[in-house]
Design a protein around this motif. Structure first.
Motif: not given
Length: 238
Positions: A123, A209, A218
């Motif tokens: 992420a 995101r 995310v």
């Protein structure tokens, strides 16, 4: 990502498959207190504002009765899907707006993540460098920022996080509601909360995101092999 196996009476627990279809390497055991949290998260009281008065003065977690260490099976019938959608619509004040078309992206790091720590690294949110120090307990699922809380009536399989040296939360859950509906729900909530939102897809999975100030997030969504929506929410810097 490692998933907790649901224990069904009279049957052996089986490992849930990872989002890309490969077998998870191990299954985490559910502690009794984690089972209580998971039960509470899946309870309609947690997601239905009309039942909020029943939730012990709006406590974040309310559990009553005996607690089982097994994860509750997810309800996937039409009634459960409609109830979850209705609860989601109430949280965003109506039907969500259409999500803008996705830009192309490579989601391989997310598909291949087998642990919460690996998902946090993929992420690349603030605090991802602390991923190796996270602890695993379902209680982290109650510590997500409100726009990123678990989709109504979602079944939490795994949660991890840290407040030591960084602030990081990673939650995996499943929902019987279609990917498109879950995607639209998070897009609406995040935009309403003034987070930036970028939508990307590789054709199979979808990624939201963005950030707000020092908080980055995310949301990774995809259909799993059971026809359910698999979701991972990673938030750092909260």
């Amino acid at each position: 990502m490692v998933r907790i196996a649901a224990l069904l009476p009279g049957a052996c627990a089986a490992l849930l498959l990872a989002g890309c279809g490969g077998a998870a390497k191990d299954a985490a055991r559910v502690k009794p207190d984690d089972a209580a949290v998971i039960d509470a998260l899946a309870d309609p009281i947690m997601s239905d504002p009309e039942l909020a008065s029943q939730n012990e003065a709006h406590a974040a977690i309310a559990v009553s009765g005996p607690v089982s260490a097994a994860l509750p099976p997810i309800e996937a019938g039409d009634g459960a899907v409609d109830a979850a959608r209705d609860a989601a619509a109430r949280l965003i004040g109506g039907a969500p707006a259409a999500v803008p078309d996705a830009g192309p992206t490579d989601l391989t790091p997310f598909r291949e993540a087998m642990t919460a720590a690996q998902m946090a690294v993929a992420a690349r949110v603030p605090g991802s460098d602390c991923a190796g120090r996270v602890s695993y307990t379902a209680r982290w699922a109650t510590m997500l920022p409100e726009p990123l809380s678990v989709y109504p009536r979602g079944a939490v399989d795994e949660a991890a996080g840290s407040d030591v040296g960084c602030r990081l939360r990673i939650v995996h859950f499943r929902s019987p509601v279609a990917v498109a509906d879950v995607l639209a729900f998070y897009y609406a909530r995040l935009r309403s909360a003034r987070f930036t939102v970028e939508h990307a897809s590789d054709g199979a999975g979808h990624l939201l995101r963005g950030r707000q100030g020092g908080t980055g997030y995310v949301v990774y969504l995809r259909p799993n092999e059971d026809g359910l929506t698999a979701a991972d929410v990673v938030v750092g810097g909260v």
